[in-house]
Every structure is written in C-alpha cells, then in structure tokens.
Design a protein around this motif. Structure first.
Motif, mmCIF file in Angstrom:
data_model
loop_
_atom_site.group_PDB
_atom_site.id
_atom_site.type_symbol
_atom_site.label_atom_id
_atom_site.label_comp_id
_atom_site.label_asym_id
_atom_site.label_seq_id
_atom_site.Cartn_x
_atom_site.Cartn_y
_atom_site.Cartn_z
ATOM 1 N N TYR A 34 0.804 -1.224 0.000
ATOM 2 C CA TYR A 34 0.000 0.000 0.000
ATOM 3 C C TYR A 34 0.843 1.284 0.000
ATOM 4 N N ASN A 35 2.031 1.218 0.583
ATOM 5 C CA ASN A 35 2.867 2.427 0.710
ATOM 6 C C ASN A 35 4.305 2.120 0.299
ATOM 7 N N PRO A 36 4.521 1.772 -0.959
ATOM 8 C CA PRO A 36 5.861 1.353 -1.389
ATOM 9 C C PRO A 36 6.927 2.408 -1.152
ATOM 10 N N GLY A 37 6.550 3.683 -1.145
ATOM 11 C CA GLY A 37 7.524 4.725 -0.903
ATOM 12 C C GLY A 37 8.053 4.749 0.515
ATOM 13 N N LEU A 38 7.297 4.164 1.460
ATOM 14 C CA LEU A 38 7.745 4.092 2.844
ATOM 15 C C LEU A 38 8.635 2.884 3.093
ATOM 16 N N SER A 39 8.506 1.867 2.264
ATOM 17 C CA SER A 39 9.316 0.665 2.400
ATOM 18 C C SER A 39 10.777 0.976 2.100
ATOM 19 N N VAL A 40 11.686 0.198 2.680
ATOM 20 C CA VAL A 40 13.108 0.396 2.395
ATOM 21 C C VAL A 40 13.437 0.115 0.929
ATOM 22 N N PHE A 41 12.527 -0.546 0.227
ATOM 23 C CA PHE A 41 12.736 -0.786 -1.197
ATOM 24 C C PHE A 41 12.279 0.389 -2.055
ATOM 25 N N GLY A 42 11.689 1.407 -1.436
ATOM 26 C CA GLY A 42 11.247 2.584 -2.164
ATOM 27 C C GLY A 42 12.430 3.402 -2.660
ATOM 28 N N ALA A 43 12.126 4.352 -3.538
ATOM 29 C CA ALA A 43 13.187 5.146 -4.168
ATOM 30 C C ALA A 43 13.917 6.020 -3.159
ATOM 31 N N SER A 44 13.184 6.565 -2.188
ATOM 32 C CA SER A 44 13.805 7.461 -1.205
ATOM 33 C C SER A 44 13.100 7.291 0.145
ATOM 34 N N PRO A 45 13.362 6.169 0.821
ATOM 35 C CA PRO A 45 12.616 5.866 2.045
ATOM 36 C C PRO A 45 13.027 6.682 3.257
ATOM 37 N N PHE A 46 14.165 7.397 3.152
ATOM 38 C CA PHE A 46 14.677 8.151 4.305
ATOM 39 C C PHE A 46 14.902 9.604 3.898
ATOM 40 N N PRO A 47 13.840 10.413 3.852
ATOM 41 C CA PRO A 47 13.990 11.812 3.445
ATOM 42 C C PRO A 47 14.939 12.557 4.381
ATOM 43 N N HIS A 48 15.936 13.204 3.790
ATOM 44 C CA HIS A 48 16.959 13.915 4.570
ATOM 45 C C HIS A 48 17.667 12.982 5.556
ATOM 46 N N GLY A 49 17.730 11.692 5.205
ATOM 47 C CA GLY A 49 18.417 10.723 6.034
ATOM 48 C C GLY A 49 17.645 10.270 7.258
ATOM 49 N N LYS A 50 16.350 10.594 7.316
ATOM 50 C CA LYS A 50 15.564 10.308 8.516
ATOM 51 C C LYS A 50 14.384 9.386 8.208
ATOM 52 N N ILE A 51 13.829 8.802 9.256
ATOM 53 C CA ILE A 51 12.600 8.016 9.138
ATOM 54 C C ILE A 51 11.459 8.969 8.757
#
Length: 358
Positions: A34-51
């Motif tokens: 449902y939220n592939p962008g939040l998964s670690v497999f997403g393109a950028s799962p850690f915006p600015h290096g953060k959760i």
C-alpha cells in the motif's frame, strides 16, 4: 495477477495471522503493497536521512500493526520464547513512533533487549531464543532489518554495520559447506533444543529476504557512498543472498517436472511447496532491482516462472496451497492455509510490481 486476487490474499492474511512473527511479516507486506515509498525498497525511504513522518490512521500497515504492539514491555509483543520474532514489529513501531512517542520508546527497548540481554552464539550471533543460544534462519527476517531501521532512526552507522554483521554471523554458522549438494544454502536451526539440519525452503527464504531488506536499508542510507566503509559489507551481504538464490534455482532446474521448490530443498521425497517458493521469488525480484548487474535476466526469468506457478495455486478464497504447516515444518501432509504464505504472496506481487515499474 489481478487486484482482486491480491485483495483476497490480503483478506486471508488478516484472518490467519495470530503469532508475533506473522503480525510482523504481514505488517511489512501491507507496507510494501500500500505504501511502497515508505518501504526500504522505495526510491527514497529516508527523506533527509531520517525516518519519514506519516499519519498512522492513513497508513494501512501501521493501523494493522498498532494494536499488536506492546508499549509497556521490553519486547514489542509476546515472542513465546523467541527473541527474534517480536522484533519483526520494530519497523512498524518506529514509524508509528514518529508521531506517538510511546511506540518509539518501545522500539528502543526492543533493540536494546536484542543487543544487551539476549544470549549469543560463540561467534557473537544474537540467539533466536530468549533462554539459550540457538540460531534459526528465520531470525534474519525478524531482527537484522529492525536493527538496520533503528540505525537510521538513531543516525548510527555502527549499528547499521552490526545489522549486516548479524546476517553474516548467522550465515557462517548455518550455511552448508562447499562440496555439499546444498552448498550456499542454510540449515534451518543449529542449537541445543530444536536443531534441524535440513535445508528448509522457508528458512532459506526468510534469510534471503531479510538480508535483502538490510541491504536495501544500507543502500538507501546516508552512509552508502561509493568506496565508503559499508562497501565491503554490502558486497559480502549481496554474495550471501546470491549463494542462496543460485543454489535454490539450481535445485529447481534439476527437477523440471516439479514446478515448486521442495519443502526441504535438496530432498526430493518432500512435496513442492508454496511458502518458500513464493518468498524466494519475491527476493529475486528485489535483488534484480537493487543490483541489476549481478541479478540479471536469468534470475528474473526464474522469478517469472515461479510467480506464474504461485498464481495458479491461489484458490477462489485467496488461499495459497500446498503449503507447509508453519508450526511443524516436518509435517509430511501439505497444508491448505498458512499465514506466512499469505504475506509472502503479497511480498511477491509487490516486488514484481515494483520491478516492472522501474
């Protein structure tokens, strides 16, 4: 694969999950779907290096996981003697904890418990069991991804390398030696109470998939610069995943008349089984996206074959079968329902979608 099939598979996953690791695996499957962008497999799962900060009530996976997470204990859920299994909910707890502090504190306690309280194997591998040192391949899907995700939360590169090291310490103990018919694959359990030296399909899938999650976390982290300290670690982790996939694919190709991987991969007296087949295929797609140079066309073609066989075996109710009884991996009677298999199917469909959408 239609959205209707996925919906039915997910509905059965909701109904079947009752144990700690099942809650964790299903939460991860829902997040990736449902939220592939939040998964670690997403393109950028850690915006600015953060959760990332998300709203729990708007995130299917977190809404599902939240009622199962304890906020008043040293572990996130009752592991029934397992040290690794409660950590399968840590990613959910950390994400929820971005807006609800008790969940972040609970995740912190869980990580500290793994690192400082749980027994260790002589080589330093954290035990999968609370009361004695014992290594299960399953652990690698539960705990190292949690350690790696907490490393992002705490901006701790050393902990990220510990997560990778734990995978490799497990590999060092469980891997079948060179020259064996299962070389590169892992024994299921080594230890004093539950030892199973068989090459369990689902155990190898848990291990490969868990290592892929750690690899993705590391590659998307702030420390993943070319030539950095992580480079050697990532190379060894990739090699361990490749060894499992190569050996499983070779055993599969040696039996063209059996479309599924055997429950024990190198034992042809066992039935072909969906749980291990499904998660190993999902991991193959993930690796083809993470490292397309190493995991090229041959790997993708194999995953495509297995995916088609999986879809054929999903019944009208959304259940996968034949599957191994996840509570008795030595059960010779094929089971008709498995919480793990439902999660693995969602992970497979998601990995395929994300790979094709690259």
């Amino acid at each position: 694969m239609s959205l209707d099939i996925v919906s039915r598979v997910i509905s059965q996953g909701h109904l079947l999950a009752t144990h700690s690791w099942e809650f964790g695996a299903f939460s991860e499957a829902l997040l990736e779907w449902y939220n592939p962008g939040l998964s670690v497999f997403g393109a950028s799962p850690f915006p600015h290096g953060k959760i990332p900060v998300v709203q729990v009530n708007e995130t299917e996976s977190l809404s599902y996981a939240q009622p199962h997470i304890w906020t008043n204990s040293t572990t996130l859920v009752d592991g029934d003697g397992a040290a690794g299994d409660p950590a399968s909910l840590a990613v959910s707890a950390i994400l929820i904890g971005q807006t609800q502090a008790p969940y972040l504190a609970a995740a912190h306690r869980q990580i500290d418990h793994l690192l400082t309280v749980v027994p260790r194997w002589p080589n330093g591998a954290i035990s999968h069991r609370e009361d004695y040192a014992e290594l299960w391949a399953d652990f690698v899907y539960m705990a190292p991804p949690a350690l790696a995700y907490w490393a992002i939360q705490s901006a701790n590169e050393t902990l990220l390398r510990v997560a990778i090291e734990q995978c490799l310490l497990y590999r060092d103990v469980l891997v079948a030696p060179h020259g064996a018919d299962a070389a590169g694959l892992w024994h299921h359990i080594i230890g004093p109470e539950n030892q199973d030296l068989g090459i369990w399909s689902t155990g190898n899938a848990w291990a490969a998939a868990g290592m892929a999650r750690v690899l993705a976390t590391a590659k998307k982290s702030r420390w993943a610069t070319a030539g950095g300290a992580l480079a050697s670690d990532l190379h060894r982790l990739t090699a361990a995943i490749r060894d499992i996939l190569d050996a499983a694919i070779a055993l599969d190709k040696a039996e063209p008349a059996e479309p599924l991987l055997r429950n024990y991969l190198n034992d042809t007296t066992w039935f072909g089984e969906l749980s291990g087949t499904t998660l190993l295929a999902a991991t193959t797609y993930r690796m083809a996206k993470l490292d397309p140079v190493v995991f090229g066309h041959t790997y993708v073609a194999w995953a495509d074959e297995k995916r088609k066989e999986v879809v054929k075996r999903i019944n009208e109710d959304g259940l996968l079968s034949p599957v191994i009884n996840p509570l008795n991996w030595g059960d010779r009677t094929p089971a008709t329902a498995s919480p793990e298999a439902q999660s693995f199917a969602v992970l497979l469909f998601t990995a395929y979608r994300d790979f094709r959408g690259r």
